[in-house]
Enzyme design. Structure first.
Site, PDB file in Angstrom:
ATOM      1  N   SER A 140       0.950  -1.322  -0.040  1.00 22.10           N
ATOM      2  CA  SER A 140       0.078  -0.005   0.306  1.00 22.10           C
ATOM      3  C   SER A 140       0.662   1.234  -0.030  1.00 22.10           C
ATOM      4  O   SER A 140       2.048   1.158   0.447  1.00 22.10           O
ATOM      5  CB  SER A 140      -0.934  -0.066   1.503  1.00 22.10           C
ATOM      6  OG  SER A 140      -1.478   1.274   1.308  1.00 22.10           O
ATOM      7  N   TYR A 153      -2.454  -1.447  10.195  1.00 23.78           N
ATOM      8  CA  TYR A 153      -2.522  -1.471   8.754  1.00 23.78           C
ATOM      9  C   TYR A 153      -1.114  -1.172   8.054  1.00 23.78           C
ATOM     10  O   TYR A 153      -0.463  -1.859   7.288  1.00 23.78           O
ATOM     11  CB  TYR A 153      -3.548  -0.872   7.871  1.00 23.78           C
ATOM     12  CG  TYR A 153      -3.694  -0.862   6.569  1.00 23.78           C
ATOM     13  CD1 TYR A 153      -4.356  -1.909   5.937  1.00 23.78           C
ATOM     14  CD2 TYR A 153      -3.292  -0.008   5.628  1.00 23.78           C
ATOM     15  CE1 TYR A 153      -4.505  -1.974   4.661  1.00 23.78           C
ATOM     16  CE2 TYR A 153      -3.441   0.044   4.215  1.00 23.78           C
ATOM     17  CZ  TYR A 153      -4.243  -1.090   3.603  1.00 23.78           C
ATOM     18  OH  TYR A 153      -4.290  -1.216   2.478  1.00 23.78           O
TER      19      TYR A 153
END
Length: 255
Positions: A140, A153
């Protein structure tokens, strides 16, 4: 378009969003695909839409036994494994670090990072047996910078980035390439709760001024799976409209 003729690719989190789109791109490029997900009904539907060169198997990426079943299934169906896309993941919600529970943090790490590790470890022997392969780990933009409210995350996606480097270094001579893809803000079911818009919008942090679409990520994944990327390993490919490049003029000037 990437050429994946004759290749067998496993794609986790393949029931919807980026995973389903990666499956569509891979089949379109000639690959045989095994989609996996915990969302069984959606996953079977996704595979059916892709046609005869796609299969679906329910899969818990945190389970070693479940990974063994996926590998055995892919080999039984198609004879080999040439590619793995570690896409399965969860967002874990948006919480300040001090408010994220230890349980939630561990769950995000387990799915988003440990699952990637088990997946890589599970397919490597089969790839080596058939002369090599390509692993594409979906990280990401949060794995390239510090992103507020993403403790679990962000930590997991930075971990995926690091694990990718380790795999690339260790597996290069075995002709197993390992790369990471770092999407920015993409319009998918996982980001729906953020209220992002498709197309042009008010996104001052992104030089291109819009969010990305799943096919744009899928195209990058298909390229890295293909022999066109035969000398690329250990790379981190940001597909983020320039978000992680630096502040935009609008950010700096407020205009």
């Amino acid at each position: 378009m990437a050429d994946l003729q004759g290749k067998t690719v496993i794609i986790t989190g393949g029931a919807r969003g980026l995973g389903a789109e990666a499956g569509r791109a891979a089949v379109g490029a000639g690959a045989r695909v095994v989609l996996t997900d915990v969302l069984e009904e959606e996953g079977r539907t996704a595979a059916e839409k892709l046609g005869g060169d796609a299969r679906f198997l329910r899969h818990d990426v945190t389970s070693e036994q479940s990974w063994r079943e996926v590998v055995d299934f892919a080999v039984a169906a198609f004879g080999r494994i040439d590619g793995l896309v570690n896409n399965a993941g969860i967002s874990g919600g948006s919480h300040p670090l001090e408010q994220q529970s230890v349980e939630d943090f561990r769950r995000v790490i387990d799915i988003n990072l440990t699952g990637v590790f088990i997946g890589m470890r599970s397919v490597i022997p089969v790839m080596k047996e058939h002369g090599g392969g390509s692993v594409v780990n979906i990280s990401s933009a949060a794995g390239l910078m510090g992103l507020a409210l993403t403790a679990g995350y962000g930590a997991a996606k930075w971990g995926v980035r690091g694990l990718t480097k380790v795999g690339a270094v260790e597996l290069g001579t075995a002709r197993v390439r390992v790369n990471s893809v770092h999407p920015g803000m993409i319009h998918t079911p996982m980001t729906a709760h953020l209220g992002i818009e498709q197309g042009e919008g008010d996104y001052p942090t992104t030089p291109m001024g819009r969010v990305g679409q799943a096919p744009e990520i899928a195209a990058a994944v298909a390229f890295l799976l293909s022999d066109a990327a035969s000398y690329i390993t250990g790379a981190e490919l940001a597909v983020d409209g320039g978000w992680t490049t630096g502040p935009t003029v609008r950010q700096l000037t407020g205009q």
